[in-house]
Design a protein around this motif. Structure first.
Motif, short mmCIF file in Angstrom:
data_model
loop_
_atom_site.label_atom_id
_atom_site.label_comp_id
_atom_site.label_asym_id
_atom_site.label_seq_id
_atom_site.Cartn_x
_atom_site.Cartn_y
_atom_site.Cartn_z
N LEU A 154 0.82 -1.21 0.00
CA LEU A 154 0.00 0.00 0.00
C LEU A 154 0.86 1.26 0.00
CD1 LEU A 154 -2.69 -1.19 2.53
CD2 LEU A 154 -3.17 -0.33 0.25
N ALA A 352 -2.47 -1.66 7.58
CA ALA A 352 -2.79 -1.99 6.18
C ALA A 352 -4.28 -2.20 6.02
CB ALA A 352 -2.02 -3.25 5.76
N ALA A 356 -6.36 0.04 3.48
CA ALA A 356 -6.93 -0.62 2.31
C ALA A 356 -8.45 -0.53 2.30
CB ALA A 356 -6.50 -2.09 2.26
N GLU B 58 -4.68 2.14 -3.11
CA GLU B 58 -3.61 1.34 -3.75
C GLU B 58 -2.72 2.20 -4.64
OE1 GLU B 58 -5.21 -2.02 -5.81
OE2 GLU B 58 -6.12 -2.89 -4.01
#
Lengths: 476, 476
Positions: A154, A352, A356, B58
């Motif tokens: 990421l 993360a 995300a 991303e």
């Protein structure tokens, strides 16, 4: 275990503790057997096993294999775990300790973080639940030397968006942003080396560099970056090995580097072969990105540092370093030697998961909106007390302010602390000690009227305490 | 978000990625509006918002406020994130890196931890769920400088049970056991100072002390502790500032200090005013406690270090220091300077939750039982290969073994690595480089027959590769 059994376990524990407190059980005494205790208290044997285990975990009793449980007499020391209120100099540690160890009633306009209810706590909770469903490796193992793979993926994407195309070898996760700077200092510097910082600069840089036994120099900071003439002169004359700065929303001033200053800083650094640490911990608070030394330089002599402590969670603790591949290779070894392994896989996995999730952009938009509002609300209230912002920053939570004439910020901070308010006085940010009449305020921590009341009282008291000293001075 | 919506979000993401990969969308191109994309893909607008946000997270696309989403063209570099397989010397870092970055198919009898399925993962999962129900402060804030209060309370109880009655000021949580040793070195030592370790000693002590630019000396280790005559002579002659050791289940030998050796070590240290770090990371693996320097000394010159990485989770990362109050006070400042704040409140809270749950004692009993069984199973299989344990430890997971005559452990480790097996060769543990014919084995990581097959093949190949060299040597 259901709630009823939980309650029964606690009842058994409380009964044993009460007997110990009443000296009905003395240190070294054997506790009743599981069976006898269960019968006496009308609970199941498994409840007693659970209660004894928990008492053993607390150190109150101890198991002797094959023989039963005995009272240790150790219990918990009947002491509060609060810090001793020792008098300390108003130095960088003073601010850190007062902010970190503040009780729940203390107000903290001097601290360097957002209030907990501004953070994306629901996303963190979802992340924790998702980790609880994850594999054993993530829960139990050290993880790889460069840290959580999902988080690194990421980050590569986010850095690419800023214009930094990295190879995966150029990225290393660390235990925190500060640990990242610490590792870099260990890697690039030796005790006695000269390091250049801004004046003012983030106060903990001063503490960190002192811990490394480095020689510290500073360059005056202007609203567009370091004073370039002074910068050029000091770099040429003193040949510092490293310059540490924040390009985006500089701490404490809230200023950002201009494109011209960025170019000149890099050119001067290149001419004298000086490395640069660019600590971009506040980057995501910018409404739009300012010039970045790391991007211009392509990570040749610039090392980019980041963290999630200001935007996601300071409790989770994760930072990163982006740098030249050969430098990162050395930093990996250093992190193994000094921390063993990389940063916590669990922490990396949690960050993360939140990043995300897709809600991060909206979260930061909301934070930026609230901070802009807070800046607009706080500035006039400070002005009304004669406290004037040095500039109005484009983002972030700091206002670097000049105090009314003749007020010493360390003295003001001492007085405010006695009133339950932690401040961040100017000279803790200043290597040259030229910011005695400045104060850093965190607009996100200034919602309560009590902050302004305490400031007003402290300003008044500070002027009063000054008077005899002024009278005692010889006439100019 | 339910599973169906999750799937639809991923479908939208995949469609955009496919268009980018097929060059139907080029860098800088504007993506279809939320509304249009929703209509085209027959999903709800909120699904598209979620998908676009995740693609932005991303780095594949980027939002321009008020204008929509654009393809960055940055995507993720099409590289594997695996370590480059650079040839490195077989040094302490070799073992760390090979163990930490090993792929899932690599076997690790050389590593220093238990397999993940031996750890109390269900308790950790319960702990994570319980943290997810906890308050915002625990999730979001730095926490206090000494670390999680619930964990410190539990530790005080556990240390009291060992006979160490501490005041709360004597306890500091750290990011890991290694970070604890690192902080102590920073606090007590200067570059160039002399430090004494055991020979053999935990290999990462060597890496850590080298990072501090210290002068390293070693004392031969016997089955009851350091060789006392050698210890006395070296301490008197070289006046080391610090001695670092493990009293319980010494790494790598598995030996424990005898009461006589403990008393002599302390007396000699006192006579020469030498500080001692006692790293007790394996203490809970002992069937019953061996003598502890910290307990005898009452934490005057001895500093006790601990961690939960071997018993609960290496992923959570938490260690501690117990020492004199004035030393801890200095260590707190150093930890602020170099990590900012204490260790993660979340990590501390999780460890505390597992320890307080009451299942810890049973978990460790089970681990000790399994390790005793593994030692009994592994030792004869190694003996069959001519690999003989130096002693049979009372607990823990290490067997420190002598290799068959003429086999070099570094060479054997290189051969085994090529066969997918990470070993820990003797000389990485030896400052004096006198352990070239030793190897440390972790009995918990040796369940698979492939370990023994690889060892046998590597032993054979190592002897074969030796022959020309032997032939080339001049006759003795």
């Amino acid at each position: 275990m259901d709630n009823r059994q939980q309650t029964r376990t606690e009842e058994v524990m409380a009964a044993i503790k009460a007997r110990a407190a009443a000296r009905q059980l003395a240190p070294g005494d054997r506790l009743p057997s599981i069976r006898r205790c269960a019968a006496a208290m009308k609970v199941s044997p498994s409840t007693v096993v659970e209660a004894y285990d928990r008492l053993a975990a607390e150190g109150l009793i101890r198991a002797r294999p094959g023989s039963g449980f005995y009272l240790t007499g150790h219990g918990l020391p009947p002491l509060s775990l609060a810090q001793p209120a020792t008098p300390r100099a108003v130095d960088p540690f003073w601010v850190s300790r007062q902010s970190l160890d503040a009780g729940p009633d203390t107000l903290k306009p001097g601290c360097g973080w957002l209030p907990p209810d501004w953070m994306p706590n629901e996303a963190l909770r979802r992340g924790l639940r998702s980790l609880a469903r994850g594999g054993d490796e993530m829960l139990a193992e050290y993880g790889s030397t460069r840290g959580s793979l999902p988080l690194r993926r990421l980050l590569l994407g986010r850095l690419a968006e800023e214009g930094l195309q990295l190879s995966p070898e150029q990225l290393l996760l660390t235990g925190s942003g500060t640990q990242a700077v610490d590792l870099v200092c260990r890697f690039l510097l030796q005790p006695g080396d000269t390091v250049l910082v801004d004046d003012p600069c983030y106060f903990n840089f001063r503490a960190l560099l002192r811990a490394h036994r480095l020689r510290l120099l500073s360059v005056p900071f202007t609203p567009t970056g370091p004073d370039i003439q002074a910068f050029e002169a000091i770099v040429a004359a003193e040949r510092p090995r490293l310059y540490i700065t924040n390009a985006a929303l500089h701490n404490p001033t809230g200023a950002s580097l201009s494109p011209q200053a960025a170019y000149r800083v890099l050119s001067i650094a290149a001419a004298q072969d000086m490395a640069i640490v660019e600590d971009e911990i506040f980057a995501d608070f910018e409404p739009d990105p300012s010039p970045r030394l790391a991007v211009l330089d392509g990570l040749d002599r610039v090392i980019r540092i980041g963290s999630f402590s200001k935007t996601l969670s300071a409790s989770v603790r994760s930072g990163y370093i982006a740098a030249r591949p050969d430098w990162v290779e050395g930093l990996v070894d250093l992190q193994i030697a000094t921390s063993f392994g990389g940063p916590s896989p669990l922490a990396g996995g949690l960050i993360a998961d939140v990043l995300a999730g897709g809600g991060y952009r909206k979260h930061m938009e909301e934070i930026r909106r609230r901070l802009a509002q807070a800046r607009r609300a706080v500035a006039p209230r400070l002005e009304a007390l004669g406290i004037r912002p040095w500039l109005m920053p484009r983002g972030g939570f700091y206002l670097w302010c000049r105090l009314p004439e003749g007020v010493d910020s360390a003295e003001l901070s001492r007085l405010a602390l006695a009133d339950g308010v932690v401040l961040a006085p100017g000279n803790v940010f200043s290597v040259a000690q030229t910011a005695g009449d400045f104060m850093r305020f965190n607009v996100a921590q200034m919602r309560e009227p009590r902050v302004y009341e305490a400031l007003e009282r402290s300003l008044l008291a500070s002027r009063r305490s000054d008077r005899p000293a002024v009278g005692a001075r010889p006439a100019p």
